[in-house]
Scaffold this motif. Structure first.
Motif, PDB file in Angstrom:
ATOM      1  N   GLY A 119       0.881  -1.108   0.106  1.00 38.72           N
ATOM      2  CA  GLY A 119       0.108  -0.092  -0.002  1.00 38.72           C
ATOM      3  C   GLY A 119       1.029   1.454  -0.030  1.00 38.72           C
ATOM      4  O   GLY A 119       0.568   2.295  -0.812  1.00 38.72           O
ATOM      5  N   TYR A 120       1.922   1.218   0.840  1.00 37.84           N
ATOM      6  CA  TYR A 120       2.932   2.390   0.846  1.00 37.84           C
ATOM      7  C   TYR A 120       3.475   2.480  -0.515  1.00 37.84           C
ATOM      8  O   TYR A 120       3.501   3.711  -0.805  1.00 37.84           O
ATOM      9  CB  TYR A 120       3.867   2.146   1.854  1.00 37.84           C
ATOM     10  CG  TYR A 120       4.856   2.951   2.060  1.00 37.84           C
ATOM     11  CD1 TYR A 120       4.762   4.294   2.602  1.00 37.84           C
ATOM     12  CD2 TYR A 120       6.346   2.472   2.048  1.00 37.84           C
ATOM     13  CE1 TYR A 120       5.736   5.118   2.569  1.00 37.84           C
ATOM     14  CE2 TYR A 120       7.261   3.589   2.073  1.00 37.84           C
ATOM     15  CZ  TYR A 120       7.200   4.754   2.447  1.00 37.84           C
ATOM     16  OH  TYR A 120       7.979   5.739   2.903  1.00 37.84           O
ATOM     17  N   ASP A 170       1.208   4.228  -2.931  1.00 38.10           N
ATOM     18  CA  ASP A 170       0.896   5.820  -2.475  1.00 38.10           C
ATOM     19  C   ASP A 170       2.205   6.314  -3.319  1.00 38.10           C
ATOM     20  O   ASP A 170       2.028   7.379  -3.946  1.00 38.10           O
ATOM     21  CB  ASP A 170       0.993   5.964  -1.173  1.00 38.10           C
ATOM     22  CG  ASP A 170      -0.160   5.601  -0.529  1.00 38.10           C
ATOM     23  OD1 ASP A 170      -1.091   5.345  -1.242  1.00 38.10           O
ATOM     24  OD2 ASP A 170      -0.243   5.353   0.737  1.00 38.10           O
ATOM     25  N   ARG A 187       1.884   6.524  -7.286  1.00 40.62           N
ATOM     26  CA  ARG A 187       0.713   7.509  -7.473  1.00 40.62           C
ATOM     27  C   ARG A 187       1.625   9.058  -7.633  1.00 40.62           C
ATOM     28  O   ARG A 187       1.108   9.730  -8.570  1.00 40.62           O
ATOM     29  CB  ARG A 187      -0.199   7.316  -6.642  1.00 40.62           C
ATOM     30  CG  ARG A 187      -1.613   8.014  -7.149  1.00 40.62           C
ATOM     31  CD  ARG A 187      -2.564   8.072  -6.166  1.00 40.62           C
ATOM     32  NE  ARG A 187      -2.971   6.727  -5.967  1.00 40.62           N
ATOM     33  CZ  ARG A 187      -2.930   6.043  -4.615  1.00 40.62           C
ATOM     34  NH1 ARG A 187      -2.349   6.802  -3.562  1.00 40.62           N
ATOM     35  NH2 ARG A 187      -3.283   4.978  -4.451  1.00 40.62           N
ATOM     36  N   ASN A 188       2.157   9.061  -6.246  1.00 38.71           N
ATOM     37  CA  ASN A 188       2.813  10.454  -6.170  1.00 38.71           C
ATOM     38  C   ASN A 188       3.827  10.980  -7.306  1.00 38.71           C
ATOM     39  O   ASN A 188       3.739  11.917  -7.925  1.00 38.71           O
ATOM     40  CB  ASN A 188       3.247  10.571  -4.805  1.00 38.71           C
ATOM     41  CG  ASN A 188       3.855  11.826  -4.627  1.00 38.71           C
ATOM     42  OD1 ASN A 188       4.764  12.245  -4.846  1.00 38.71           O
ATOM     43  ND2 ASN A 188       3.113  12.625  -3.764  1.00 38.71           N
ATOM     44  N   ASN A 197       9.240   6.499   6.545  1.00 39.70           N
ATOM     45  CA  ASN A 197       8.800   7.252   5.716  1.00 39.70           C
ATOM     46  C   ASN A 197       9.787   7.427   4.611  1.00 39.70           C
ATOM     47  O   ASN A 197      10.016   8.721   4.068  1.00 39.70           O
ATOM     48  CB  ASN A 197       8.194   8.645   5.922  1.00 39.70           C
ATOM     49  CG  ASN A 197       6.938   9.187   4.841  1.00 39.70           C
ATOM     50  OD1 ASN A 197       6.372   8.254   4.321  1.00 39.70           O
ATOM     51  ND2 ASN A 197       7.027  10.517   4.751  1.00 39.70           N
TER      52      ASN A 197
END
Length: 459
Positions: A381-382, A385, A388-389, A432
RNA sequence: GCGGUCUUAGCUCAGUUGGUUAGAGUGCUAGUUUGUGGUGCUGGAAGUCGCCGGUUCGAGCCCGGUAGGCCGCCCCA
């Protein structure tokens, strides 16, 4: 189990081949647009009535015909059926066929859309055509033609423009070529020498073989076909081929008594205008033996051959382009006095030549910049993300589907040519960050997600 | 449409005068200490030898037919 197989003379194109085909196509399309040509497309299927009778007997035989739908035999003639008479039966069971070239569909298009077209109409068309020919090297049953035509203007400005477009496209492809040009008017001037149109046709077919069977071979064949009275004319034609430049050939034409007539004058005027208009005539040659088969040409005719010393010695396929002026083509469909001129680029043969001479740019690639590798299901999932970014910032990237072993994911990255891999496991996710690996140097560092963009665009 | 030639693993090819379970390289795949590739090592899967028929005790190999690839002719991009 059924073995997968392609119909004879057709091919699949892999992603790598498509890159190279699109490379050629985009160069052509770019040149075409710079000259003010607009694209059209026409259907693969045309009515057989549209296609037949335009390409001569040989061409008609090479048309792919499509069976009518439904119970197509019910309307067929009983006699033809019992006689197994294919030739007579075919028109009763097949109304449509695959297009043989792009010029005849263009003529049909122009006539049908004459109210919407403003002339002169300059169109280009990049589409496959089909011929039921015996496949060989450089010869396919499905191949692409890239046509540019100017319809509704009879000035040889168009001929000159088309010659320059050939030059521009092949200059951009970095492929050496020579363009041969001739004029039907010059060939027609030989009609009095040959005596009849039948003899003239036979003569043209034979002299077209000159580069294969040689000067004496042609002379012998003329003798055998009862055209011995034309051997002097052939010998004279050969003598003009040995003349180095265009001016000398024009002088020779003026001095050859048997063909002095209106037809010759018209042809010579137009040829001379083309040579005047074309900026650089170094790869343009007047070749009086160039006949070309298609029956609809009436003015200038062209043929393009590869002439590049980087080609392998033994590599020979036919011409990679050709065309000419046709004054009467739309007349067949009821629109008179519309002259057109067009030339075609043979995409598949251009491709084959570039490949044989190793002239494709090595930089052609459709690889994404970055592969995102998740090491466990919980990081996917990370990863998505981040993907997509980055994509919204214009960075082509993909997430490896699934948390496969890292070795497998990196193998994939190598095979597909990624510049970077972003490795993501629980550590990276918690902080992150990603482990950004340069796939060429092998260097790897832990970077913030917000820094990926900079890292990639800086290097 | 005519003639020649070839077809063995996904790919490139070996396979001797017909004789046991048809091989290699590459690719694929699984291991090789936990999360590191492009160059190591070990194992594994994968072929009714294009298809159909014939000769033979026995055919990848000989014969006939057929499909497809390549080459030449015809013609063409």
């Amino acid at each position: 189990m059924e073995k997968p197989q392609l119909p004879s003379g057709t091919r699949d194109f892999s992603p790598q081949m498509m890159l190279r085909r699109k490379y050629i196509l985009s160069i052509m399309e770019n040149v075409f647009k710079l000259h003010g040509f607009g694209a059209i497309e026409t259907p693969a299927l045309e009515n057989l009535k549209t296609l037949q009778g335009k390409y001569g007997d040989e061409g008609d035989q090479l048309l792919f015909k499509v069976l009518n739908s439904g119970d197509f035999l019910s309307k067929a003639n009983d006699t033809f059926l019992t006689e197994k008479n294919s030739k007579s039966l075919t028109p009763q069971i097949a109304d449509r066929g695959l297009r043989y070239d792009l010029t005849v569909p263009l003529a049909r298009f122009v006539v049908m859309n004459r109210d919407k077209i403003s002339f002169p109409f300059k169109r280009y068309q990049l589409q496959p055509v089909w011929r039921a020919d015996r496949p060989q090297k450089g010869r396919y049953r499905e191949f692409w033609q890239c046509d540019i035509d100017v319809v509704g203007a009879n000035s040889v400005v168009s001929e000159a423009e088309l010659v320059e477009m050939y030059q521009e496209v092949f200059a951009k492809l970095d492929l050496g070529i020579s363009i041969r040009i001739n004029h039907r008017g010059i060939l027609d001037a030989f009609l009095p020498v040959l005596g009849s149109i039948e003899n003239w046709n036979a003569f043209m077919v034979i002299i077209d073989k000159a580069d294969k069977i040689g000067e004496d071979g042609v002379a012998n064949e003329l003798e055998n076909r009862g055209l011995s009275h034309s051997i002097d004319a052939w010998k004279w034609l050969c003598s003009t081929q040995k003349l180095g430049n265009y001016n000398q050939i024009m002088d020779a034409l003026n001095q050859y008594a048997p063909i002095q007539n209106e037809s010759l004058k018209k042809g010579m005027n137009e040829i001379s205008a083309v040579f005047d208009f074309v900026g650089n005539t170094s790869n343009l040659q007047l070749d009086l033996t160039l006949a070309r088969g298609l029956s609809y040409y009436t003015g200038c005719v062209f043929e393009v051959a590869v002439n590049d010393n980087r080609m392998p010695e033994d590599y020979k396929i036919g011409s990679i382009g050709g065309g000419g002026r046709y004054d009467n083509l739309t007349g067949i469909f009821g629109l008179k006095d519309v002259s057109g001129v067009g030339v075609s680029f043979g995409l598949d043969r251009i491709y084959d030549n570039l490949e044989a001479a190793n002239l494709f740019p090595t930089t052609l690639s459709d690889a994404s910049t970055l592969l995102i590798c998740a090491l466990d299901e919980s990081s996917l999932g990370y990863a998505i993300d981040i993907s997509r970014n980055l994509r919204s910032n214009g960075i082509a990237n993909e997430v490896y589907p699934g948390a496969a072993k890292l070795k497998k994911q990196l193998d994939y990255a190598n095979a597909k040519g990624f510049a970077y891999a972003a490795i993501i496991g629980s550590t990276e996710k918690e902080e992150n960050k990603v482990s950004l690996k340069n796939m060429i140097s092998g260097d790897q560092e832990l970077v913030n997600v917000s820094d990926i963009l900079n890292k990639i665009s800086n290097e």
